[in-house]
Motif scaffolding. Structure first.
Motif, PDB file in Angstrom:
ATOM      1  N   LEU A 192       0.845  -1.193   0.000  1.00 53.31           N
ATOM      2  CA  LEU A 192       0.000   0.000   0.000  1.00 53.31           C
ATOM      3  C   LEU A 192       0.878   1.240   0.000  1.00 53.31           C
ATOM      4  CD1 LEU A 192      -2.613  -1.073   2.725  1.00 53.31           C
ATOM      5  CD2 LEU A 192      -2.706  -1.471   0.251  1.00 53.31           C
ATOM      6  N   GLY A 193       1.009   1.857  -1.158  1.00 50.54           N
ATOM      7  CA  GLY A 193       1.841   3.059  -1.280  1.00 50.54           C
ATOM      8  C   GLY A 193       3.255   2.709  -1.687  1.00 50.54           C
ATOM      9  N   LEU A 194       3.719   3.282  -2.809  1.00 54.28           N
ATOM     10  CA  LEU A 194       5.061   3.000  -3.324  1.00 54.28           C
ATOM     11  C   LEU A 194       5.921   4.254  -3.378  1.00 54.28           C
ATOM     12  CD1 LEU A 194       4.200   0.725  -6.433  1.00 54.28           C
ATOM     13  CD2 LEU A 194       4.401   0.060  -4.022  1.00 54.28           C
TER      14      LEU A 194
ATOM     15  N   LEU B 163      -0.144 -10.450  -3.112  1.00 52.93           N
ATOM     16  CA  LEU B 163      -1.451 -10.501  -3.749  1.00 52.93           C
ATOM     17  C   LEU B 163      -1.691  -9.333  -4.695  1.00 52.93           C
ATOM     18  CD1 LEU B 163      -3.738 -11.626  -0.773  1.00 52.93           C
ATOM     19  CD2 LEU B 163      -2.446 -13.025  -2.405  1.00 52.93           C
ATOM     20  N   GLY B 164      -0.949  -8.251  -4.511  1.00 53.70           N
ATOM     21  CA  GLY B 164      -1.126  -7.094  -5.375  1.00 53.70           C
ATOM     22  C   GLY B 164      -0.652  -5.843  -4.669  1.00 53.70           C
ATOM     23  N   TYR B 165      -0.760  -4.700  -5.377  1.00 56.33           N
ATOM     24  CA  TYR B 165      -0.351  -3.431  -4.783  1.00 56.33           C
ATOM     25  C   TYR B 165      -1.290  -2.325  -5.213  1.00 56.33           C
ATOM     26  CZ  TYR B 165       1.745  -1.904  -9.235  1.00 56.33           C
ATOM     27  OH  TYR B 165       1.943  -1.528 -10.548  1.00 56.33           O
ATOM     28  N   TRP B 166      -1.399  -1.339  -4.334  1.00 52.55           N
ATOM     29  CA  TRP B 166      -2.128  -0.104  -4.624  1.00 52.55           C
ATOM     30  C   TRP B 166      -1.219   1.055  -4.302  1.00 52.55           C
ATOM     31  CZ3 TRP B 166      -2.912   3.862  -1.208  1.00 52.55           C
ATOM     32  CH2 TRP B 166      -3.707   4.932  -1.673  1.00 52.55           C
TER      33      TRP B 166
ATOM     34  N   LEU C  49      -8.001   1.453  -3.275  1.00 54.52           N
ATOM     35  CA  LEU C  49      -7.527   0.999  -1.974  1.00 54.52           C
ATOM     36  C   LEU C  49      -8.487  -0.008  -1.356  1.00 54.52           C
ATOM     37  CD1 LEU C  49      -5.643   1.144   0.483  1.00 54.52           C
ATOM     38  CD2 LEU C  49      -6.903   3.190   1.220  1.00 54.52           C
ATOM     39  N   GLU C  50      -9.779   0.253  -1.466  1.00 47.07           N
ATOM     40  CA  GLU C  50     -10.767  -0.656  -0.881  1.00 47.07           C
ATOM     41  C   GLU C  50     -10.639  -2.063  -1.465  1.00 47.07           C
ATOM     42  OE1 GLU C  50     -11.418   2.188  -2.380  1.00 47.07           O
ATOM     43  OE2 GLU C  50     -11.926   3.524  -0.705  1.00 47.07           O
TER      44      GLU C  50
END
Length: 332
Positions: A8-10, A30-33, A57-58
């Motif tokens: 969450l956040g890069l 699992l993934g990124y946002w 994000l949700e």
């Protein structure tokens, strides 16, 4: 390993090491946002080409991950961590984990109500093998009781690659909140101190007058009931140095000393992770590159068993409390 994580956040490159080390121990991404298109995004996509980007994000929080890795803009990390914990995630956040004492209080309240783990990846301890070896040597009594630490954290400015928020005091939190949290963590850890007081703190901008929000030098003197320490951090790494900074840590014990030349050793050309040990029977330089990085596996185990082997929650809170107090004192 059945443990899964989501990013969450890069906004800071530390997300690379956070994700790489979790994958190394067998955790499943699992993934990124992330908000917008930060400068780090291209490097992240290159390193993790199979990790999908989640648009909202949700939706990222709904993937059901056990752990959230947070490396957003520093001022945004607290709110993002709280949102993740309220959604049932444990959290590993980049340092600093928050930028104000009010944010820290909110995080403490969230941990208390949710029972989640909020851990800060202090990479200058947890991603440095020579620190792992120093841990073992101190535990074995090789230098007696550690009564003083000197932590130096020089960094390269890399102005051309820095986003706007890097130069905004309210967004990055100040140089002591940001960088010096590493050295405070190491002071408490190696001296076995559960708390400390800030005896002196100082910040300045000597070399970047066109960026008034940037602090390019910071100092702290601190002490506990049985140890003391000095910290200096800066953005002055010169261009000729072959890496981003000559980070060092010296542990003074009652029976000897250890010096860690973490990232470069110009004196010997030995590269990273040189540990210098001197006590009553030994005086030598040791190549510590193979000492390992146990934090990530320990955190995974803590998530599974609800233990505190990677870092106690109280220690994590205290590091940030001291960093934020030092920052406030320096700016007063």
């Amino acid at each position: 390993m059945s443990l899964s994580f989501v990013c969450l956040g890069l906004d800071h490159r530390h997300i690379y090491g956070m994700a790489e080390n979790m994958i190394r121990i067998g955790a499943r991404p699992l993934g990124y946002w992330t908000e917008g298109d930060p400068e780090t995004l291209a490097g992240f996509a290159k390193r993790f080409p199979d990790m999908p980007r989640i648009a909202h994000l949700e939706d990222a929080l709904a993937l059901g991950a056990d752990l959230a890795l947070v490396s957003a803009i520093p001022a945004d990390r607290a709110a993002l961590s709280i949102t993740a914990m309220q959604a049932g995630h444990d959290v590993m956040t980049d340092k600093p984990g928050c930028t104000t004492l009010d944010q820290l209080d909110e995080i403490k309240a969230c941990v208390a109500t949710t029972g989640r783990i909020w851990s800060i990846n202090f990479s200058e301890r947890f991603e440095v093998p020579c620190v792992t070896l120093a841990d073992a040597l101190v535990a074995a009594g090789e230098i007696g009781s550690v009564v003083h630490t000197t932590g130096l954290g020089p960094h390269r400015l890399n102005r051309a690659t820095r986003p706007d928020w890097f130069f905004e005091r309210e967004r990055y939190g100040g140089i002591l909140t940001d960088i010096a949290s590493h050295q405070i963590d190491q002071f408490l850890h190696f001296t076995g101190s559960t708390s400390a007081e800030i005896a002196m703190s100082h910040v300045a901008n000597h070399a970047n007058p066109d960026d008034p929000g940037l602090q390019d030098l910071g100092e702290i003197a601190l002490r506990s009931d049985h140890a003391s320490g000095y910290i200096r951090v800066d953005w002055y790494t010169p261009d000729a140095l072959p890496n981003w900074g000559d980070g060092r840590l010296t542990l003074l014990g009652t029976k000897g000393f250890i010096e860690l030349r973490k990232y470069v050793d110009l004196a010997t050309g030995a590269g990273t992770d040189t540990l210098i040990l001197s006590n009553g029977t030994r005086a030598e330089a040791i190549d510590a590159r193979d000492a390992g990085l146990p934090y990530f596996e320990r955190l995974a185990d803590d998530i599974t068993h609800r233990t505190e082997t990677a870092m106690t929650q109280a220690h994590c809170f205290e590091v940030m409390r001291l960093a934020l107090i030092a920052q406030e004192m320096a700016e007063r």
